[in-house]
Design an enzyme around this catalytic site. Structure first.
Site, PDB file in Angstrom:
ATOM      1  N   ARG A 196      12.328 -23.432   2.349  1.00  0.00           N
ATOM      2  CA  ARG A 196      13.375 -24.385   2.722  1.00  0.00           C
ATOM      3  C   ARG A 196      13.013 -25.069   4.042  1.00  0.00           C
ATOM      4  O   ARG A 196      13.218 -26.276   4.198  1.00  0.00           O
ATOM      5  CB  ARG A 196      14.726 -23.688   2.839  1.00  0.00           C
ATOM      6  CG  ARG A 196      15.296 -23.220   1.513  1.00  0.00           C
ATOM      7  CD  ARG A 196      16.690 -22.682   1.678  1.00  0.00           C
ATOM      8  NE  ARG A 196      17.630 -23.741   2.045  1.00  0.00           N
ATOM      9  CZ  ARG A 196      18.802 -23.510   2.643  1.00  0.00           C
ATOM     10  NH1 ARG A 196      19.158 -22.268   2.946  1.00  0.00           N
ATOM     11  NH2 ARG A 196      19.603 -24.508   2.939  1.00  0.00           N
ATOM     12  N   CYS A 215      20.476 -22.449  10.980  1.00  0.00           N
ATOM     13  CA  CYS A 215      20.076 -22.114   9.610  1.00  0.00           C
ATOM     14  C   CYS A 215      20.547 -23.259   8.725  1.00  0.00           C
ATOM     15  O   CYS A 215      20.433 -24.418   9.114  1.00  0.00           O
ATOM     16  CB  CYS A 215      20.662 -20.767   9.190  1.00  0.00           C
ATOM     17  SG  CYS A 215      22.464 -20.693   9.290  1.00  0.00           S
TER      18      CYS A 215
END
Length: 298
Positions: free
Chosen positions: A198, A254
């Site tokens: 990611r 995040c």
């Protein structure tokens, strides 16, 4: 005292009146599942807090997928659950501590220090033959007064400045989970807590844009834990974060501000004192069309 506690430690103090146990189980994409699991069985005396209903505000144009809850609304919710400023809180989940760490961070943000995470979560508690129940406790309301610590947060404007400085001053090639000893010691550090794919922009299933904030280093949050879900020791975590200047300012993010919290805990456990959370995280960053996006490794 460490920010985590063992099953044996909790068992010995299970019914102490000054303690409240909080079940934080939650499954992304299945918002009812955590409460259903709590209703079925939980640690005796535990109350339930929902990641999206209690530990987050409603989603808006900015702020990310899990915006921080209004501090007074959260304080009122805690008060109704019998949690006061002198209450010791032990939080658990079944998601490697990420939701429990969200509560841990929020409570400390509200000025409450007596908050801990149960190592291993509910499944290991049950597998260890420790007691469980479906009985929901009757709580006597208390009074929780928030003493907000804004210095624990970093906003998008500041993250933009740190990103630009990091990119402009990059004099050494750095990458994912590598030694960055050659980086400028006083330069603020951005840490991306998501999985490497990611971070690199190779596999994005949750947010509309893939990649990372330019200049950010990748330290996957699950790498702070052992195979059984417990956090690594302070020495192991210091080695994990080796190369990061302990005097540097570190901003952690995040996808939505949840899984960054275990990294904040791990950094503090490793001895880093100047650690802050970018609560909106990647999902907030990309809500501003002009914010740059990087892919690959830094």
């Amino acid at each position: 005292m460490d920010s985590t506690v063992t099953k044996r430690w909790l068992l010995a103090r299970l019914y102490e009146p000054e303690q409240t146990i909080v079940d934080c189980r939650f499954t992304l994409g299945k918002p009812q599942e955590g409460k259903e699991r709590y209703n079925k069985e939980h640690i005796p005396g535990a109350v339930y807090l929902d990641l999206e209903l209690d530990l987050s505000a409603p989603v808006g144009g900015h702020g990310g997928r899990h915006p921080l809850p209004d501090t007074q609304v959260l304080a009122s919710r805690l008060s109704k659950l019998g949690i006061g400023n002198d209450t010791r809180i032990v939080a658990y989940d079944d998601e490697n501590g990420m939701n429990a760490a969200r509560l841990w961070w929020l409570l400390r943000y509200l000025g409450h220090e007596q908050v801990y995470i149960l190592e291993g979560g509910f499944s290991q508690w049950k597998e260890g033959k420790y007691p469980v129940t479906d009985h929901q406790p009757v709580r006597v309301p208390s009074s929780f007064v928030a003493n907000v610590r804004p210095q624990m947060l970093a906003g998008v404007e500041e993250v933009r400045e740190v990103s630009a400085k990091t990119v402009n001053n990059a004099g050494a090639e750095t990458g994912s989970d590598v030694n960055v000893a050659d980086a400028v010691p006083t330069l603020p550090v951005l840490i991306d807590s998501r999985a490497k794919d990611r971070y690199q922009g190779m596999n994005e299933t949750l947010d509309k844009k893939a990649g990372h904030i330019p200049g950010a280093l990748n330290y996957f949050w699950k790498n702070t834990q052992n195979a059984d879900g417990s956090f690594k020791s302070a020495d192991e975590l210091a080695a994990h974060f080796a190369g990061l200047d302990k005097e540097a300012e570190i901003i952690v993010y995040c996808g939505s501000g949840v899984t960054a919290c275990p990294n904040v805990l791990a950094l503090e456990k490793a001895g880093y004192k100047n650690v802050r959370l970018y609560a909106g995280s990647w999902s907030d960053w990309i809500s501003y069309e002009d914010n740059p996006v990087a892919t690959g490794d830094e």
